[in-house]
Design a protein around this motif. Structure first.
Motif, PDB file in Angstrom:
ATOM      1  N   GLY B 159       0.774  -1.233   0.000  1.00  0.00           N
ATOM      2  CA  GLY B 159       0.000   0.000   0.000  1.00  0.00           C
ATOM      3  C   GLY B 159       0.809   1.288   0.000  1.00  0.00           C
ATOM      4  N   ALA B 160       1.822   1.369  -0.888  1.00  0.00           N
ATOM      5  CA  ALA B 160       2.623   2.591  -0.981  1.00  0.00           C
ATOM      6  C   ALA B 160       1.902   3.625  -1.844  1.00  0.00           C
ATOM      7  N   SER B 161       2.282   4.895  -1.713  1.00  0.00           N
ATOM      8  CA  SER B 161       1.688   5.947  -2.534  1.00  0.00           C
ATOM      9  C   SER B 161       2.203   5.833  -3.965  1.00  0.00           C
ATOM     10  N   SER B 162       1.418   6.342  -4.915  1.00  0.00           N
ATOM     11  CA  SER B 162       1.806   6.190  -6.325  1.00  0.00           C
ATOM     12  C   SER B 162       3.105   6.954  -6.617  1.00  0.00           C
ATOM     13  N   GLU B 163       3.332   8.033  -5.857  1.00  0.00           N
ATOM     14  CA  GLU B 163       4.564   8.813  -6.050  1.00  0.00           C
ATOM     15  C   GLU B 163       5.789   7.951  -5.699  1.00  0.00           C
ATOM     16  N   VAL B 164       5.687   7.227  -4.605  1.00  0.00           N
ATOM     17  CA  VAL B 164       6.797   6.367  -4.167  1.00  0.00           C
ATOM     18  C   VAL B 164       6.982   5.193  -5.133  1.00  0.00           C
ATOM     19  N   ILE B 165       5.858   4.637  -5.615  1.00  0.00           N
ATOM     20  CA  ILE B 165       5.942   3.525  -6.565  1.00  0.00           C
ATOM     21  C   ILE B 165       6.652   3.985  -7.843  1.00  0.00           C
ATOM     22  N   THR B 166       6.284   5.190  -8.328  1.00  0.00           N
ATOM     23  CA  THR B 166       6.931   5.728  -9.518  1.00  0.00           C
ATOM     24  C   THR B 166       8.428   5.870  -9.296  1.00  0.00           C
ATOM     25  N   LEU B 167       8.788   6.350  -8.115  1.00  0.00           N
ATOM     26  CA  LEU B 167      10.191   6.530  -7.763  1.00  0.00           C
ATOM     27  C   LEU B 167      10.921   5.177  -7.790  1.00  0.00           C
ATOM     28  N   SER B 168      10.250   4.151  -7.240  1.00  0.00           N
ATOM     29  CA  SER B 168      10.894   2.832  -7.169  1.00  0.00           C
ATOM     30  C   SER B 168      11.098   2.250  -8.563  1.00  0.00           C
ATOM     31  N   ILE B 169      10.158   2.527  -9.475  1.00  0.00           N
ATOM     32  CA  ILE B 169      10.337   2.056 -10.859  1.00  0.00           C
ATOM     33  C   ILE B 169      11.515   2.790 -11.487  1.00  0.00           C
ATOM     34  N   ALA B 170      11.600   4.113 -11.250  1.00  0.00           N
ATOM     35  CA  ALA B 170      12.679   4.903 -11.845  1.00  0.00           C
ATOM     36  C   ALA B 170      14.048   4.384 -11.399  1.00  0.00           C
ATOM     37  N   VAL B 171      14.163   4.044 -10.095  1.00  0.00           N
ATOM     38  CA  VAL B 171      15.435   3.512  -9.590  1.00  0.00           C
ATOM     39  C   VAL B 171      15.786   2.221 -10.326  1.00  0.00           C
ATOM     40  N   GLY B 172      14.797   1.313 -10.431  1.00  0.00           N
ATOM     41  CA  GLY B 172      15.040   0.027 -11.075  1.00  0.00           C
ATOM     42  C   GLY B 172      15.409   0.159 -12.545  1.00  0.00           C
ATOM     43  N   VAL B 173      14.694   1.042 -13.248  1.00  0.00           N
ATOM     44  CA  VAL B 173      14.974   1.218 -14.681  1.00  0.00           C
ATOM     45  C   VAL B 173      16.363   1.804 -14.874  1.00  0.00           C
ATOM     46  N   PHE B 174      16.706   2.802 -14.043  1.00  0.00           N
ATOM     47  CA  PHE B 174      18.024   3.416 -14.187  1.00  0.00           C
ATOM     48  C   PHE B 174      19.125   2.399 -13.861  1.00  0.00           C
ATOM     49  N   LYS B 175      18.880   1.557 -12.866  1.00  0.00           N
ATOM     50  CA  LYS B 175      19.855   0.520 -12.524  1.00  0.00           C
ATOM     51  C   LYS B 175      20.047  -0.438 -13.704  1.00  0.00           C
ATOM     52  N   ALA B 176      18.923  -0.865 -14.313  1.00  0.00           N
ATOM     53  CA  ALA B 176      19.008  -1.795 -15.446  1.00  0.00           C
ATOM     54  C   ALA B 176      19.822  -1.186 -16.586  1.00  0.00           C
ATOM     55  N   ILE B 177      19.555   0.090 -16.872  1.00  0.00           N
ATOM     56  CA  ILE B 177      20.272   0.745 -17.970  1.00  0.00           C
ATOM     57  C   ILE B 177      21.751   0.891 -17.630  1.00  0.00           C
ATOM     58  N   LEU B 178      22.015   1.215 -16.355  1.00  0.00           N
ATOM     59  CA  LEU B 178      23.400   1.346 -15.907  1.00  0.00           C
ATOM     60  C   LEU B 178      24.151   0.015 -16.065  1.00  0.00           C
ATOM     61  N   VAL B 179      23.467  -1.096 -15.732  1.00  0.00           N
ATOM     62  CA  VAL B 179      24.096  -2.416 -15.882  1.00  0.00           C
ATOM     63  C   VAL B 179      24.381  -2.694 -17.360  1.00  0.00           C
ATOM     64  N   MET B 180      23.413  -2.368 -18.230  1.00  0.00           N
ATOM     65  CA  MET B 180      23.604  -2.575 -19.675  1.00  0.00           C
ATOM     66  C   MET B 180      24.855  -1.866 -20.172  1.00  0.00           C
ATOM     67  N   VAL B 181      25.016  -0.602 -19.735  1.00  0.00           N
ATOM     68  CA  VAL B 181      26.089   0.228 -20.272  1.00  0.00           C
ATOM     69  C   VAL B 181      27.436  -0.100 -19.637  1.00  0.00           C
ATOM     70  N   THR B 182      27.439  -0.370 -18.309  1.00  0.00           N
ATOM     71  CA  THR B 182      28.740  -0.490 -17.637  1.00  0.00           C
ATOM     72  C   THR B 182      29.324  -1.905 -17.647  1.00  0.00           C
ATOM     73  N   THR B 183      28.483  -2.939 -17.892  1.00  0.00           N
ATOM     74  CA  THR B 183      29.013  -4.307 -17.838  1.00  0.00           C
ATOM     75  C   THR B 183      30.228  -4.534 -18.746  1.00  0.00           C
ATOM     76  N   PRO B 184      30.159  -4.126 -20.029  1.00  0.00           N
ATOM     77  CA  PRO B 184      31.353  -4.350 -20.868  1.00  0.00           C
ATOM     78  C   PRO B 184      32.583  -3.615 -20.326  1.00  0.00           C
TER      79      PRO B 184
END
Lengths: 126, 253
Positions: B159-184
């Protein structure tokens, strides 16, 4: 026939996803628990027994290998539809959290992998 | 003429995507050979080009699906969507040597657990430092740090607020992109060269999209091993975050 391979792949895929879905329900989780991983294990097992008993033909394997070869193009298409704008506009907390996590995890991976001495000599095989 | 092309593109979305991605791969291979003399893998450049195009698409449309939000490129949503991505990942399992996977299975599981707890702890700590004090928000942001699917699933469950949920998605997406770019770039540092090392990476880096693209850009032969472990990541996160991890956070604050 290559189609047999693709159909086999599809069968493993669907069975794995279904089992992952059921596992999620059993655990009371609103998500698929390892469906793709289970599908991969199924395919590994099918290939192993297919070779052992001789019913998996090279022609059929082509139907799987083609999809494995499409893997990189599919991943590139995936990159093209990431929400990059949102990821970059998340503010300092989002950026800091993601960067700190990736750094810490990379450090952990490095730490664990440096311990891999016994099998290091097998590396060139890959 | 314009409407004709538009109709052609929309009616043949998937086919057009094959052609576009083919062109991007071709250009990347060329850049890799001529510009970096093979030092940077073609697929790494292709993924970077893909992310750049996704940024451009997102800026142009204001949508959430990058380039695929432009009607002309809508077929990319199918080609790079979860269905075909997972299908292609399963297909790579054909290349797995069962003995290798079996031997590294336990260390993969350990990495998977660390890969869930460590990002969660970091996410919660930083959210705390930024002024979040309630257990629900802290847990949701921590869960988003595990993967961008665990965040919203956890947030909805507790039962988190939608603002916090949006924030949590943003963290996850940015992490995924960071992994894509930095792994090589970090591949040498992380000793990514054996099936076992790829399984450790798959468990710790999390997010199927980050791991699959990161390994694709580093060493294609390692992909199935990393993916095999990483595909359990979201499930484990969705299992632990709204239950055990939430209770721990609630007990602490």
């Amino acid at each position: 026939m290559p189609l047999y391979g693709t159909a086999l792949l599809a069968g493993c895929h669907l069975t794995g996803i279904l089992l992952g879905e059921l596992l999620g329900r059993a655990l009371g989780v609103q998500a698929n628990v390892g469906g793709v991983g289970i599908a991969m294990l199924l395919l590994i097992a099918v290939r192993f027994y297919g070779h052992k008993h001789g019913w998996l033909q090279v022609k059929s394997e082509e139907g799987v290998n083609y999809w494995a070869a499409l893997y990189i193009p599919v991943v590139i298409a995936m990159a093209m539809q990431q929400n990059v704008v949102k990821a970059l506009s998340g503010g300092p907390m989002v950026l800091l959290t993601a960067i700190a996590t990736v750094t810490a995890c990379a450090g952990c991976v490095s730490f664990i992998n440096r311990r891999e001495v016994v099998t290091a000599d097998e590396a060139p095989k890959n | 003429m314009n409407t004709l092309l538009q109709k052609l593109a929309v009616d043949n979305g998937l086919i057009l995507s094959f052609a576009i991605v083919g062109l991007v791969v071709f250009c990347s291979g060329f850049l890799s050979r001529k510009l970096t003399f093979g030092r940077v893998q073609g697929s790494a450049i292709a993924i970077l080009i893909g992310l750049t195009l996704a940024y451009v698409g997102g800026r142009m449309t204001g949508g959430s699906k990058g380039l695929a939000d432009l009607a002309f490129f809508s077929g990319l949503a199918l080609m790079g969507g979860n269905m075909l991505r997972d299908f292609a990942i399963v297909a790579t399992a054909f290349e797995v040597q069962p003995a290798e996977a079996k031997r590294a299975g336990w260390i993969g599981a350990v990495a998977l657990l660390i890969g869930t707890f460590l990002p969660f702890i970091i996410g919660v700590s930083i959210a705390y430092a930024f002024g979040y004090r309630d257990a629900i928000s802290l847990t949701t942001i921590g869960a988003g740090t595990v993967t961008y699917i665990v965040g919203p699933v956890t947030g909805a469950a507790i039962g988190a607020s939608s603002e916090v949920i949006t924030l949590s998605i943003a963290v996850g997406v940015f992490k995924a992109i960071l992994v894509m770019v930095t792994t090589p770039m970090l591949a040498k540092f992380m000793h990514l060269k054996t099936p076992r090392s790829a399984m450790v990476f798959g468990g710790l880096a999390g997010t199927v999209s980050g791991v699959s693209a990161g390994l694709a850009a580093t060493d294609r032969s390692l992909v199935p091993y990393g993916a095999l472990v990483a595909t359990f990541h979201t499930g484990l996160g969705c299992l632990l975050a709204p239950s055990l991890l939430y209770f721990i956070v609630r007990a602490l604050v």
